[in-house]
Each structure stands twice: as C-alpha cells, then as structure tokens.
Design a protein around this motif. Structure first.
Motif, mmCIF file in Angstrom:
data_model
loop_
_atom_site.group_PDB
_atom_site.id
_atom_site.type_symbol
_atom_site.label_atom_id
_atom_site.label_comp_id
_atom_site.label_asym_id
_atom_site.label_seq_id
_atom_site.Cartn_x
_atom_site.Cartn_y
_atom_site.Cartn_z
ATOM 1 N N SER A 1 -9.312 7.673 -2.404
ATOM 2 C CA SER A 1 -9.449 7.759 -3.854
ATOM 3 C C SER A 1 -10.906 8.061 -4.145
ATOM 4 N N PHE B 1 -6.806 2.375 6.268
ATOM 5 C CA PHE B 1 -5.689 3.072 5.620
ATOM 6 C C PHE B 1 -6.047 3.618 4.247
ATOM 7 N N THR B 2 -7.117 3.105 3.655
ATOM 8 C CA THR B 2 -7.557 3.735 2.407
ATOM 9 C C THR B 2 -9.057 3.586 2.227
ATOM 10 N N LYS C 1 -0.575 2.620 -5.482
ATOM 11 C CA LYS C 1 -1.552 3.072 -6.473
ATOM 12 C C LYS C 1 -0.817 4.022 -7.398
ATOM 13 N N CYS D 1 -2.873 -6.075 1.563
ATOM 14 C CA CYS D 1 -3.629 -6.074 2.821
ATOM 15 C C CYS D 1 -5.094 -5.867 2.453
ATOM 16 N N HIS D 2 -5.549 -6.634 1.465
ATOM 17 C CA HIS D 2 -6.863 -6.435 0.854
ATOM 18 C C HIS D 2 -7.617 -7.763 0.887
ATOM 19 N N PHE D 3 -8.678 -7.802 1.681
ATOM 20 C CA PHE D 3 -9.364 -9.064 1.948
ATOM 21 C C PHE D 3 -10.566 -9.278 1.038
ATOM 22 N N ILE D 4 -10.845 -8.301 0.213
ATOM 23 C CA ILE D 4 -11.856 -8.429 -0.840
ATOM 24 C C ILE D 4 -11.187 -7.899 -2.105
ATOM 25 N N ALA E 1 -10.395 -0.212 3.054
ATOM 26 C CA ALA E 1 -9.362 -1.170 3.437
ATOM 27 C C ALA E 1 -8.762 -0.777 4.781
ATOM 28 N N GLY E 2 -8.829 -1.709 5.727
ATOM 29 C CA GLY E 2 -8.236 -1.493 7.037
ATOM 30 C C GLY E 2 -7.171 -2.536 7.301
ATOM 31 N N LYS E 3 -6.463 -2.348 8.397
ATOM 32 C CA LYS E 3 -5.347 -3.250 8.683
ATOM 33 C C LYS E 3 -5.802 -4.652 9.075
ATOM 34 N N GLU E 4 -7.091 -4.798 9.416
ATOM 35 C CA GLU E 4 -7.589 -6.108 9.838
ATOM 36 C C GLU E 4 -8.723 -6.620 8.953
ATOM 37 N N GLY E 5 -9.032 -5.887 7.890
ATOM 38 C CA GLY E 5 -10.134 -6.354 7.058
ATOM 39 C C GLY E 5 -10.475 -5.357 5.969
ATOM 40 N N THR E 6 -11.456 -5.726 5.165
ATOM 41 C CA THR E 6 -11.878 -4.899 4.039
ATOM 42 C C THR E 6 -13.400 -4.888 3.992
ATOM 43 N N GLU F 1 -12.031 4.196 -0.789
ATOM 44 C CA GLU F 1 -12.297 4.491 -2.194
ATOM 45 C C GLU F 1 -13.788 4.736 -2.374
ATOM 46 N N TYR G 1 -15.052 1.076 -1.268
ATOM 47 C CA TYR G 1 -14.090 0.028 -0.938
ATOM 48 C C TYR G 1 -13.254 0.597 0.202
ATOM 49 N N LEU H 1 -11.092 -6.304 -5.818
ATOM 50 C CA LEU H 1 -11.730 -5.629 -6.947
ATOM 51 C C LEU H 1 -11.304 -6.364 -8.218
ATOM 52 N N THR I 1 -4.136 12.570 0.207
ATOM 53 C CA THR I 1 -3.389 12.015 1.335
ATOM 54 C C THR I 1 -3.661 12.862 2.566
ATOM 55 N N THR J 1 -5.235 7.452 2.901
ATOM 56 C CA THR J 1 -5.491 8.002 1.573
ATOM 57 C C THR J 1 -6.944 7.765 1.177
ATOM 58 N N ASP K 1 1.637 6.453 -5.327
ATOM 59 C CA ASP K 1 1.594 6.486 -3.868
ATOM 60 C C ASP K 1 1.870 5.070 -3.368
ATOM 61 N N ILE L 1 1.822 -0.683 4.690
ATOM 62 C CA ILE L 1 0.843 -1.078 5.709
ATOM 63 C C ILE L 1 1.387 -2.226 6.558
#
Lengths: 376, 376
Positions: A251, A173-174, B239, B257-260, A268-273, A176, A266, B262, A243, A249, B225, B229
């Motif tokens: 960045s 979903f994002t 953000k 929804c951020h598993f790591i 970010a997904g719905k099941e992990g990062t 960076e 970086y 920053l 967007t 999105t 924004d 999620i």
C-alpha cells in the motif's frame, strides 16, 4: 576519473546539487536553512560516504530565471550564458537536468547528442513514451542517462529493505509506505499538469521506485485512487494498492492535506511487525515468540467483547530496536561516475525508471476509470 | 413493557448477553476477567444509560454444549431442555440468537413463526439471500427482527461521527477505520467457512455498518483485498477502499497478524485531521489556522529535500482534544423493547443489515476476481 558537471535549472533541486557538488560533501546545506537542519545535515554524513570531491566538480549552472543565476554567481559558481553554452563547453562531462519535468526529454536528448552524459531529476519524464525516446538516443550515442531516483538511499527505506531481505519479521506479506504533508502541492509548476505536476509524479516516483527495488517480483495488479483535495488540475496525493506475484501486497500513499502523520512505514510479516514513524527513523519491531497461545480471554473493547483483538503482552511477543544500517550516502553520484568510467554497473537504470513510469501510468488509468489494472 | 429474553447459544457472546441482562446493567462482566477489565467495565457505565432492569429480564438460556448449560445453571440462570422448549414457553417474548452464523436463518424463522421477536447476533446471516428469507418471515408474522450491530455505540465511533457530522476537521474527504490483532482467527467455528467464519463476517460487519451509518451517501465503488495469512479457508483480514457518491473515500482494514497497531481511526478533512489511537479513545485533532503559508523552506528528509512535506508548527495549526460524547450505552437493548412496543423507530434495521451484507458480497467479489465492483 573526476567528472565536471553543469547544472541546468537552479531552483530547489538544482541549487541543492550545486551546493552538494561544489562543497565536495554530496550534501545540500543551504545558507538559509535553520540551525537545526544544519545540525541534522551534518549528522547525515555517514562513515562510508564516498568523498565526491574526488569524483565530481561543478563546472557551472544555468537557469532561465536571472534571479537564480544571480544567486549562483553570489555563491561563486560559474554561470553559463544559456544551455547552448553548456552543450558547447568541452570541459563539461555531465549535464545535470533539474528543470520542470516536461522539459527533460528534449534537454536530455540535446545533451547526449552534444556528447554529454546526463544525470536527470525525477520523474525523468512525465510519461514512459518520452523516456523511451531518451533511451533510444542514449543507445544511439552510447552516453549514460542516469535517473536520479535517490530515495533508495533514504535511511528509513534502507532499514525496511533490511527487514524485508533478512526476514526480520518473518516472511513479509504486506508493506505500507506513506508520506503525508499538509501544504497542498507546492505553489510552482508542480501544480500544473502540462509541466508534469502532481504528487504521483513527485513523491509517487520515489515511493514506487523503492518498493519495486526492494521486492524482486512482478506486479500483477494495481488499484489507485488519486486525490484532488487542494488542486483541481493535478493530483495532490493518492492511495495505491499493488499485488505482487507471490501475493505480497504493498500500500503506497501520498497526502498533502494531512495534519497528523501516520508512520512512514508499516511492515507486516508472518512472525512480527515493524514500524518506522518518521524521518528520524524512530520505530520498533515486535516479534512473536510463539503462535501457541493463539486465543485469549475476551476483553472489553468499546461497546463489545473481543478475544480476536485482545492485545498480546511480553509473554508471547518481544520488542526490538530497528536494525542499524550503514551505507554510502553519496553512492548515486559515485555510481554515476563509475558507470561512465565503465568500472561499475549502473544502480538506477533507465529500464527501472521506465518500469516506475509504466506503473504510474497503470495507477493513473486505475484511478481515472475506477478499475483494477493488470500490470505485469 | 418489560420483555423476557431467552438466549440461544451460550458461548462467548451469549454468555455476555446473559450476564448483561440478568445483572440488569446491560454490561457483560465475567467472573473470570481481570480486575483491570472489571474496572474498565465499570467505567463504561454512562450517565444516561437506560436502566435495562426495567426493560429486559432473562428467561433462560440453552446451548447444545452441556458444559455451557452447566455454566449457566451455576450462575443461577434457568436452562431450557432444548430450543423447542424456548419456542413453546409463552413467557418468552424475545429470542436472542448467539449461535454460529450459518444457523441464524432457520433459528430466527422458527422463533418468529413461534410468535417471538428476535435479537440476532451479527452477522445476522452469512449472506444477503438468507437475510432476505428472514425478512420475508418477519414481514409475514409481524415480528421484530433486530440485528445486533452494536458497535455503532462504540465511544471511538461516536467521536468520529461527531467529528464528521459537525465538520470538526472541515469537510471530511477520507475516513480510515482499522482494527488490528495478532492472534489469527479464533480457534473455533470462526475459522470454518460453512459456519460463516472469517474476519469480514466478524469485524467487517461492524466496521462497514458504522461507516454506512455515518455517511449518508451511496457507495459507488468497492475495492477489497482479503488476506489469508493465518488461515487458508477463511479470510483473516482485509483491506477495503470505498468511494462514496460525493467522492469521499473510506479505507477499512481488519488484520489478525499485526503485532503493532495503527490508530483505530484517521479522519482527514479539508481543514484538519483527527486520529483516535486506541479503544481508550486517546487521540487528537489538529486544525489548520490558515492556508496562507502554503510553502515553506525545504527541509532535509532522508536522502533529499522537500518543501511539500515540511511539517507545520503551532503558527499555522492548532491542536485540540477529541470531543466528548455522551450516549446511552444500552440504547440497542432499549430500542429493541421500544420498537416491539411501537413507541420508537428501530435504530438498526434489517434493511441496513442487508446493505452491509451486500457490501460485503461486493467486497468478496472484488477480492476474488481482482476487480473494482460498482456497488450502488
């Protein structure tokens, strides 16, 4: 069929190409880089790299600066008397343009009218109108115009693209993408506006090209804030937020007054990062095992309590190494030759470069006017 | 003079306040937190903390949930029959409101009309209009309304404020404040819009309050924004990019929804950069020694060369530890009492809380309409 390349402009990038092509490796190894960098360079050679000595040959170089021509002669490269001599040399198939950005348009058009194909450094032009003029001549002459947007072949990007394509963190979903340095704008023409200076036209091209290459969607909205910390005339960095049509999105950030680096990527997904910290591609993926234990006991964080931000442990998440990627590091050079021969589709097209330029123009407009620009 | 506090709402935050006040420590130590957290909590006690046992006393609590009242009774706290009983108790000086956000306005107004001062959890109201209604009654009754925007007393923020105030990285041009979790929105009323749910109204309040408290400038432009999620109804993060009058920018981000993670803070100044990685305040400052060696030899980075992004070494930069900060962890409680006694200026004012709410409304508008909002 093997093509002969003449390089116009033998500065930082031009000399790199000369070394890469003349050495037959596709890799720019300077005589004056550190041993450490030489070692890294050697490591860059991948198992499936095209042997470009079979595809490209250096015809020679020309620079307006005699010092650069003298350097080229020392390396044993042929030095042309001027650009006209390149254009008149029937043995030259491709002109590689590595001059300041504002010169590309006329030089590229002259090359194509002289019957040469063109490999052009990025940004191929400082604005979209100039590229459209080039594209018209390419179409008219039937010559190939190839934008050298080479950072699609960066290992860090290849890893991110694999994570995105294969949903290794679930649906992304994002994204960076950051590149941070601490030297301001280089002290040459890159700090001068009329020469196409500024960081958006430098690193911005690459970072945006990669995002557009990866995400096959329309960009609906663009917000950008250019910075002028170390330079009044040209932007020395920017923060940009895009967007896409699906809501994804991106960045994108470039900075040149940053003495500590945030990670390059970086994701970010719905099941992990996933995170990639540096050019050595150190990083990791952390994936959720289950959304079930959503709530936790509150923890103390600073002056207060939080359960929302309570960290997870190994019971509900699992850490993975970043995926390995294998690709042809010389694919851009190779694809240029194959495109000319008509045996492959052009990978980096003028249309794609034009879209990147228009996206940058939207970013400039956003920053200047302080608005969000509706892009596509 | 010592004040007696009755707590309305004895959930996550209310029970924390009850423990903090009844124990006389100002610190919320649950019976059921881990030993590690207890140890951390003990460490939080600072050398100049106000002894709040001399300033506050717990009169009792009330919650609409009998389970919470039973918990309170077990702790030995007095449990009121209902809110009305609190309002009618002449021994109660202060009502501490820790209920869902949409209830704050009517409860605060009732308290002030009953002659009580109010300490109100954040967000004090879900929108600025409701706070203005509260402020009118505060003005009419002469009672103190105190927004509990307590994260101005987070050690990480205190360090950043010192870096900003004392220009420890030179003149700051951008501040980035992030808080990332991986549990979505808590599975209670915080996910429900009509109760004032969503992350902007939760962590957003704190992060924006701190930035506005630190930077004494007008906010000219706001881009935001919001993300959805893990929740369709309320934002589960955002953000945001703000431009202050001087050109200084602030990026504020909340994610769930951020598993790591920053770093919590990234502060970039013209002479250096500071980073705070986590709540334990690990981090560093890197300062430039001299801008003179601006250019470097190009280095190989991924598929290409760069001199702009060539890292610096110890010859031109120097690393420092983050500055130490000492402050009164109980200053908010203490200042509430002193404000009531008329012996101190109110540190967190309704006007400041109103500005934060209006800034959040600008952020909501920016995100909904996809525009940049001109704020002040």
């Amino acid at each position: 069929m093997k093509k002969r390349v003449a390089i116009l402009g033998c500065g930082g990038m031009g000399s790199g190409h000369a070394i890469a092509i003349a050495s037959g490796t596709g890799i720019a190894i300077w005589g004056d880089v550190s041993t450490k960098d030489k070692a890294r360079t050697a490591m860059l050679k991948g198992p499936i790299d095209t042997d470009i000595s079979k595809k490209l040959e250096l015809a020679g170089v020309y620079d307006i600066d005699p010092v650069r021509n003298a350097w080229a002669a020392e390396q044993g490269y042929f030095v042309y008397a001027d650009y006209d001599a390149i254009l008149k040399d029937p043995a030259v198939d491709i002109v590689l343009i590595a001059t300041p950005n504002h010169l590309h348009k006329d030089q590229a058009i002259a090359a194509m009218r002289a019957g040469k194909h063109v490999l052009c450094e990025k940004p191929v032009t400082p604005n979209s109108a100039e590229l459209e003029a080039i594209m018209a001549v390419a179409s008219e002459t039937g010559k190939i115009f190839y934008p050298r947007q080479n950072r699609r072949w960066d290992p860090d990007f290849r890893i991110v693209k694999k994570i995105y394509d294969e949903q290794l963190v679930g649906q992304v979903f994002t994204v960076e993408s950051r590149i941070q340095g601490s030297r301001g704008i280089p002290g040459d023409w890159r700090g001068i506006k009329e020469f196409g200076g500024g960081m958006m036209l430098d690193w911005g091209v690459h970072l945006l090209d990669r995002i557009l290459f990866m995400v096959p969607e329309k960009v609906k909205k663009v917000f950008c804030d250019l910075t002028y910390i170390t330079n009044d005339e040209c932007d020395d960095g920017f923060k940009m937020h895009m967007t896409f049509e699906s809501g994804l999105t991106a960045s994108v950030e470039v900075g040149t007054c940053h003495f500590i680096n945030l990670p390059l990527w970086y994701v970010a997904g719905k099941e992990g990062t996933a995170v990639i910290n540096n050019w050595q591609c150190e990083g990791k993926i952390v994936r959720l095992k289950s959304w079930e234990d959503k709530d936790a006991l509150p923890i103390l964080a600073g002056a207060g309590l939080t359960k929302t931000m309570a960290p997870r442990d190994e019971d509900s998440t699992k850490e993975y190494e970043l995926p390995e990627v294998v690709f042809d590091n010389n694919e851009l050079y190779s694809n240029l030759v194959d495109t000319i021969d008509g045996t492959a589709e052009q990978i980096v097209t003028s249309e794609q470069a034009l879209r990147v330029l228009k996206l940058m123009e939207a970013a400039f407009e956003s920053s200047e006017k302080g608005i969000v620009v509706n892009f596509e």
